[in-house]
Each structure stands twice: as C-alpha cells, then as structure tokens.
Design a protein around this motif. Structure first.
Motif, short mmCIF file in Angstrom:
data_model
loop_
_atom_site.label_atom_id
_atom_site.label_comp_id
_atom_site.label_asym_id
_atom_site.label_seq_id
_atom_site.Cartn_x
_atom_site.Cartn_y
_atom_site.Cartn_z
N SER A 40 84.56 19.81 79.30
CA SER A 40 85.42 20.31 78.51
C SER A 40 86.56 19.72 78.16
CB SER A 40 86.03 21.49 79.51
OG SER A 40 86.44 21.10 80.70
N THR A 41 86.62 18.44 78.46
CA THR A 41 87.64 17.60 77.54
C THR A 41 87.10 16.42 77.26
OG1 THR A 41 88.38 16.43 79.65
CG2 THR A 41 89.38 18.63 79.29
N ALA A 90 82.02 12.94 71.58
CA ALA A 90 83.24 12.46 71.48
C ALA A 90 84.07 12.32 70.10
CB ALA A 90 83.23 10.73 72.06
N SER A 91 83.27 12.01 69.29
CA SER A 91 83.80 11.79 67.76
C SER A 91 84.24 13.28 67.43
CB SER A 91 82.69 11.36 66.75
OG SER A 91 82.20 10.02 67.24
N ALA A 124 87.99 14.19 66.45
CA ALA A 124 88.43 14.85 65.08
C ALA A 124 89.04 16.20 65.28
CB ALA A 124 87.26 14.97 64.09
N VAL A 125 88.70 17.15 66.20
CA VAL A 125 89.20 18.40 66.63
C VAL A 125 90.90 18.18 66.92
CG1 VAL A 125 89.38 20.31 67.67
CG2 VAL A 125 87.10 19.54 66.51
N ILE A 126 91.01 17.25 67.76
CA ILE A 126 92.20 17.22 68.49
C ILE A 126 93.15 16.64 67.34
CG2 ILE A 126 93.50 15.61 70.06
CD1 ILE A 126 90.97 15.68 71.91
N PHE A 154 87.89 22.34 75.29
CA PHE A 154 86.89 22.66 74.42
C PHE A 154 86.14 23.62 75.23
CE2 PHE A 154 88.39 18.77 72.55
CZ PHE A 154 88.18 18.94 71.46
N PRO A 155 85.97 24.96 74.87
CA PRO A 155 85.35 25.88 75.56
C PRO A 155 83.65 25.63 75.32
CG PRO A 155 86.29 26.80 73.56
CD PRO A 155 86.86 25.59 73.66
#
Length: 140
Positions: free
Chosen positions: A55-56, A113-114, A118-120, A138-139
C-alpha cells in the motif's frame, strides 16, 4: 496495489529466500547480505502465501530489496549449477527457471515503484521523499 504472484514465482522466491538465509547463517561475514536486506528478506518471506498487497512506496521498496537479494542469490546458484554440470542438466535448467521467475517479479516491482513515484509526484508536485514514501497510500 496488488502484486500478483503465480505458484512458480512464489515457490522460486521462497526457495531462494530460504537458501539465502541458510547460506548466510553458514557463510563468513563478507558473504552475508547487508543486515538491512536480511531483515527485509526475513519480513518478506512469511508474506509469500499468494498475491501481495503493497500500500505504500516504502513497502514496495522493501519488497524490491528482498527480491533483489533473492535474485542475486539465485543467479549464483544458477551459475554454479551450470558450471558444475552443464547448461542442459536438469539442475541447471531448474535453477534458471527459479532465477527467471524471481527476475519477472523484480521487474513488476520496479514498474509498481515507478508508477507510485509518478503518482506521488503528480499529486504533491515533488519527487517522493521518505515521508511521502511511508505515508502516501495506494488502495488495492
């Protein structure tokens, strides 16, 4: 996010992880994986029961470290089997498949991870730091 693992991948990661921990218990300090990687591996192995919920970004990075250590160990086992027998020997072929299954998991973790990075970055406007890696969820 869910990391999907098939039976062969789980089996290869478990076997490689156990072999690495066992080899580390009987090896000199120079051969051992760094203690942090060993801790990640010891925490990771019991989770190998099926698909993994990560989730992270921090969890994904820990899984990457564990799988990376297993992958390195499986490569050595494969090379040793090939040199000790020959490339088509059953043990060498089995060692190749274990390594290849771990390699595909490693690649999927890197992709995950990539995507998380990118979302973060998209949401926060900054590259992920350690705090965001631990707290940005991240659900599944």
């Amino acid at each position: 996010m869910i990391l999907h693992l098939n039976f062969e991948e789980i089996r290869a990661l478990r076997a490689g992880g156990r072999a690495l921990l066992e080899a580390g218990a009987h090896a000199s300090a120079a051969v051992l994986a760094p203690s942090e990687s060993r801790a990640f591996l010891e925490a990771f192995l019991p989770r190998l029961e099926g698909d993994l919920s990560l989730s992270t970004l921090s969890e994904v990075r820990r899984a990457e470290r564990a799988v990376g250590a297993i992958l390195d160990h499986l490569l050595v086992e494969m090379e040793t089997a090939v040199v000790a027998t020959h490339a088509a020997d059953e043990l060498a072929v089995a060692a190749y498949f274990d390594w290849a299954h771990a390699l595909t998991v490693s690649a999927r973790l890197a992709d995950m991870a990539s995507e998380m990075e990118a979302v973060i970055e998209l949401v926060t406007g900054e590259e992920p730091d350690e705090g965001a890696s631990r707290t940005f969820g991240f659900p599944d």
